[in-house]
Design an enzyme around this catalytic site. Sequence first.
Site, PDB file in Angstrom:
ATOM      1  N   HIS A 136       2.442   5.508   0.306  1.00 59.07           N
ATOM      2  CA  HIS A 136       1.615   6.037   0.866  1.00 59.07           C
ATOM      3  C   HIS A 136       1.303   6.555   2.324  1.00 59.07           C
ATOM      4  CE1 HIS A 136       1.393   1.817   1.422  1.00 59.07           C
ATOM      5  NE2 HIS A 136       0.783   1.965   2.394  1.00 59.07           N
ATOM      6  N   HIS A 181      -0.911   7.337   5.545  1.00 57.65           N
ATOM      7  CA  HIS A 181      -2.195   7.075   6.214  1.00 57.65           C
ATOM      8  C   HIS A 181      -2.427   8.330   6.793  1.00 57.65           C
ATOM      9  CE1 HIS A 181      -2.042   2.624   5.883  1.00 57.65           C
ATOM     10  NE2 HIS A 181      -1.001   2.706   5.744  1.00 57.65           N
ATOM     11  N   ASP A 202      -9.210   4.586   2.613  1.00 50.14           N
ATOM     12  CA  ASP A 202      -8.778   3.138   2.894  1.00 50.14           C
ATOM     13  C   ASP A 202      -9.890   2.038   2.797  1.00 50.14           C
ATOM     14  OD1 ASP A 202      -5.972   1.729   4.087  1.00 50.14           O
ATOM     15  OD2 ASP A 202      -7.660   0.656   4.320  1.00 50.14           O
ATOM     16  N   ILE A 203      -9.804   1.104   2.054  1.00 50.24           N
ATOM     17  CA  ILE A 203     -10.822  -0.011   1.848  1.00 50.24           C
ATOM     18  C   ILE A 203     -11.011  -0.703   2.952  1.00 50.24           C
ATOM     19  CG2 ILE A 203      -9.457  -1.975   0.974  1.00 50.24           C
ATOM     20  CD1 ILE A 203     -11.332  -2.140  -1.249  1.00 50.24           C
ATOM     21  N   GLU A 218       2.641  -3.085   3.167  1.00 46.49           N
ATOM     22  CA  GLU A 218       1.792  -3.791   2.486  1.00 46.49           C
ATOM     23  C   GLU A 218       2.070  -3.801   0.711  1.00 46.49           C
ATOM     24  OE1 GLU A 218      -1.733  -5.026   4.206  1.00 46.49           O
ATOM     25  OE2 GLU A 218      -0.834  -5.653   6.056  1.00 46.49           O
ATOM     26  N   VAL A 219       1.675  -2.446   0.608  1.00 46.99           N
ATOM     27  CA  VAL A 219       1.302  -2.129  -0.905  1.00 46.99           C
ATOM     28  C   VAL A 219       2.612  -1.327  -1.289  1.00 46.99           C
ATOM     29  CG1 VAL A 219       0.213  -0.860  -2.493  1.00 46.99           C
ATOM     30  CG2 VAL A 219      -1.213  -1.766  -0.631  1.00 46.99           C
ATOM     31  N   ASN A 244       3.846   3.393   6.706  1.00 47.26           N
ATOM     32  CA  ASN A 244       4.749   2.247   6.744  1.00 47.26           C
ATOM     33  C   ASN A 244       5.883   1.970   5.623  1.00 47.26           C
ATOM     34  OD1 ASN A 244       3.122   1.808   9.010  1.00 47.26           O
ATOM     35  ND2 ASN A 244       1.569   0.914   7.742  1.00 47.26           N
TER      36      ASN A 244
END
Length: 120
Positions: A104, A106, A33-34, A99-100, A91
């Site tokens: 995905h 995490h 993760d960035i 958000e994206v 999420n």
Amino acid sequence: MSYDMNNIFAKIIRGEIPSDKLYEDEHVLAFKDIRPQAKVHVLIIPKGPYVSAQDFSEKASDAELAAMHRAIGKVAKAVGVAVTGYRVIANTGADGRQEVPHYHIHILGGQNMGRMVALD
Ligand code: 5GP
């Protein structure tokens, strides 16, 4: 919600923007993760165009479904948290504060992750 081919993870899959890759197979990609929220923070995504956990659950093939879950254990081992433990989060949608808009998971660990949920 239809899939946005220009979301940031679609660009990472196509190699249009860089990522710090940790694992890849036919169906799945995992990268750091960035903006890490723990000492270990990795994202696992399907390569297919799925908006969310809900979308993936309804539309993915059995092979894709299996690959995502298998990847959790492989990535956890690769980043050294398989024994110490970790948290898995997906999420989803508005209430999930996703958000994206590309499904995905995490993987968060490398430290005690505290309480499961904080509402703000
Ligand atoms: P969400 O809130 O949708 O569950 O999480 C999206 C995650 O994607 C966030 O933790 C965010 O830091 C991460 N992220 C957003 N843009 C990028 C990017 O360009 N590269 C990487 N590696 N992670 C990103």
